[in-house]
Write an enzyme that holds these catalytic residues in place. Structure first.
Site, PDB file in Angstrom:
ATOM      1  N   TYR A 161      -2.900  -5.010  -0.448  1.00 51.85           N
ATOM      2  CA  TYR A 161      -2.609  -3.740   0.212  1.00 51.85           C
ATOM      3  C   TYR A 161      -3.072  -2.627  -0.699  1.00 51.85           C
ATOM      4  CZ  TYR A 161       0.147   0.108   2.249  1.00 51.85           C
ATOM      5  OH  TYR A 161       0.549   1.295   2.818  1.00 51.85           O
TER       6      TYR A 161
ATOM      7  N   ASP B   2      -6.997  -2.092  -8.252  1.00 53.35           N
ATOM      8  CA  ASP B   2      -5.870  -1.325  -7.728  1.00 53.35           C
ATOM      9  C   ASP B   2      -4.635  -1.773  -8.490  1.00 53.35           C
ATOM     10  OD1 ASP B   2      -3.800  -0.183  -6.429  1.00 53.35           O
ATOM     11  OD2 ASP B   2      -4.362  -0.855  -4.416  1.00 53.35           O
TER      12      ASP B   2
ATOM     13  N   LYS C  46       3.092   4.585  -8.527  1.00 53.59           N
ATOM     14  CA  LYS C  46       4.382   3.973  -8.856  1.00 53.59           C
ATOM     15  C   LYS C  46       4.847   4.300 -10.289  1.00 53.59           C
ATOM     16  CE  LYS C  46       4.176   0.917  -4.993  1.00 53.59           C
ATOM     17  NZ  LYS C  46       3.093   0.188  -4.375  1.00 53.59           N
TER      18      LYS C  46
HETATM   19  C1  PLP Z   1       2.159   0.768  -3.229  1.00 55.01           C
HETATM   20  C2  PLP Z   1       0.738   0.432  -3.303  1.00 55.01           C
HETATM   21  C3  PLP Z   1      -0.266   1.290  -2.817  1.00 55.01           C
HETATM   22  C4  PLP Z   1       0.050   2.523  -2.026  1.00 55.01           C
HETATM   23  O1  PLP Z   1       0.739   3.472  -2.763  1.00 55.01           O
HETATM   24  P1  PLP Z   1       1.547   4.630  -1.982  1.00 55.01           P
HETATM   25  O2  PLP Z   1       2.057   5.493  -3.066  1.00 55.01           O
HETATM   26  O3  PLP Z   1       2.598   3.913  -1.194  1.00 55.01           O
HETATM   27  O4  PLP Z   1       0.565   5.310  -1.102  1.00 55.01           O
HETATM   28  C5  PLP Z   1      -1.579   0.971  -3.034  1.00 55.01           C
HETATM   29  N1  PLP Z   1      -1.909  -0.153  -3.693  1.00 55.01           N
HETATM   30  C6  PLP Z   1      -0.994  -1.008  -4.174  1.00 55.01           C
HETATM   31  C7  PLP Z   1      -1.424  -2.222  -4.931  1.00 55.01           C
HETATM   32  C8  PLP Z   1       0.363  -0.750  -3.978  1.00 55.01           C
HETATM   33  O5  PLP Z   1       1.266  -1.622  -4.414  1.00 55.01           O
END
Ligand code: PLP
Length: 428
Positions: A145, A240, A268
């Site tokens: 994701y 990511d 995060k």
């Molecule tokens: C949480 C997450 C996102 C999206 O981040 P948001 O702050 O919710 O937009 C993208 N990539 C990864 C791997 C994530 O865990």
């Protein structure tokens, strides 16, 4: 199942004015047939709902709260900024400080741009890659994701997996036509795609530790293959690390596995619980971003001082000697304990873990990709989830989300959790 009466009443009100009653889908608890609890406050590894019930929290705000709730240094840093104001839309010292910390911590990051969410970070990293290569195609992996930007909502994990949505209505075919998705950890499939289309590929984006299909670690050689083939084809490798960055190690997954990306996305943890994202990497790519270069990307609240302060205060704690070691020991205690209990109770589970990120799948396993994750018995997970909640253990309400530990989880909290799991598994 209804939640406590106050949460239930709030949820009824919320559903009238907010789609599904929540501002992010998985929170609604649909996959586990459990209405959400409305949270009043947090303290250390615990959260308290509006009824005053106490829970040991393994969601940690979906990853950011690696120090637990209300860490005194984070609270103090935010309060200090509050005394100055909440936002200026002009440069502040704290932006420079956080950028310097990230550049120093992550070997492959020479320049970094702050944004407001992980979604913005991945979206902007893809744009920069397309501009840099002059190509359109991007490659991702099933079950990963990368936020909810249109072109990344293909075979996505997290809520998309939880709600079993194949892609998403509202995303034009023409947009996703430029996105190719492959099975995670499948080196052969990746190599053959790169052989066929490598010269058209702008970027390969991956969660180097996948945490949005439950938790799946990279198999030996997988990240190395991504690095080797992208280099060969002149494609940008994007890690990511919105979830795993600063969680699995200081310097992120790329430090842990010894594989550097061209661009890295953060979010995060680097915001310490405030809305933040960031993307960074090689100077020659990042120098294209406006106003230094022509690639447009902006944000009214980007580099917000409250968020920067929370991020800096958080990273400072992670730098302390022994921080990750202690987290590792407690995480191992939890995972090994759960494994032992499941075995004793005859409950078939597969436990995946990298540091303080883990996933317990209700399947004999192994789980190395999204297809294998989907062999989990999600009804059994739902029953486990609800019974654990009843015993005061707050897990993410989906088989396809990770479990997070924080530094505030102490041995006694983990043992309380294990005792709950033992009682729950006995009744499954
Ligand atoms: C949480 C997450 C996102 C999206 O981040 P948001 O702050 O919710 O937009 C993208 N990539 C990864 C791997 C994530 O865990």
């Amino acid at each position: 199942m209804k939640s406590d009466p106050r949460s239930y009443r709030l949820f009824q009100r919320a559903r009238e004015v907010i789609p599904g009653g929540v501002n992010s889908p998985v929170r609604a608890g649909k996959a586990v047939a459990q209405d959400p609890l409305f949270i009043e406050k947090g303290d250390g590894c615990r959260i308290y709902d509006v009824e005053g019930s106490e829970y040991i929290d393994y969601v940690c705000s979906w990853g950011p709260l690696i120090l637990g709730h209300r860490h005194p240094e984070v609270i103090k840093a935010v309060q200090d900024v509050l005394a100055r104001g909440v936002s200026f839309g002009a440069p502040v010292d704290l932006e420079v400080e956080l950028a310097e910390m990230i550049v120093e911590a992550v070997d492959a990051v020479e320049m970094v741009r702050m944004v407001n969410s992980g979604t913005e970070a991945t979206m902007s990293a893809v744009r920069a890659s397309r501009a840099y290569t002059g190509r359109d195609l991007i490659v991702k992996f099933d079950g990963c994701y990368h936020g909810h930007a249109d072109h990344l909502l293909v075979a996505a994990g997290s809520g998309v997996a939880t709600l079993n949505i194949p892609g998403s209505p509202g995303v034009p075919d023409a947009v996703v036509a430029h996105t190719l998705s492959l099975p995670y950890n499948d080196i052969g499939a990746f190599e053959s795609l790169m052989k066929e289309k490598g010269d058209q590929i702008a970027a390969v984006i991956v969660e180097p530790v996948a945490g949005n299909m439950g938790m799946v670690a990279p198999e030996p050689g997988f990240l190395e293959a991504l690095r080797r083939e992208t280099e060969k084809c002149g494609a940008v490798l994007i890690f990511d690390e919105v979830m795993c960055g600063f969680r699995v190690a200081w310097g992120g997954a790329q430090r842990l596995y010894g594989v550097n990306a061209d661009l890295t996305c953060f979010g995060k943890i680097v915001g310490g619980g405030m809305p933040v994202g960031a993307y960074g990497g090689k100077k020659e790519i990042m120098e294209q971003i406006a106003p230094q270069g022509p690639v447009y990307q902006a944000g009214t609240l980007s580099g917000n001082p409250l968020a920067m302060a929370a991020g800096i205060a958080t990273l400072k704690q992670l730098q302390k000697p022994g921080f990750y070691q202690a987290l590792e020991e407690n995480s191992a205690r939890l995972a090994e304990g759960l494994g032992r209990i499941a075995q004793r109770m005859g409950v078939e589970v597969t436990l995946n873990r990298v540091g303080s990120m883990m996933g317990m799948f209700f399947t004999p396993g192994p789980v190395r990709n999204f297809e294998e994750a989907k062999t989990s018995d999600t009804d059994r997970f739902a029953a486990y989830y609800r019974a654990m909640l009843e015993k005061g253990i707050y897990l993410a309400p989906s088989q396809f989300e990770a479990v997070f530990l924080s530094a505030a989880h102490e041995t006694a909290d983990i043992d309380t959790t294990l005792a709950a799991a033992e009682a729950v598994m006995a009744g499954l």
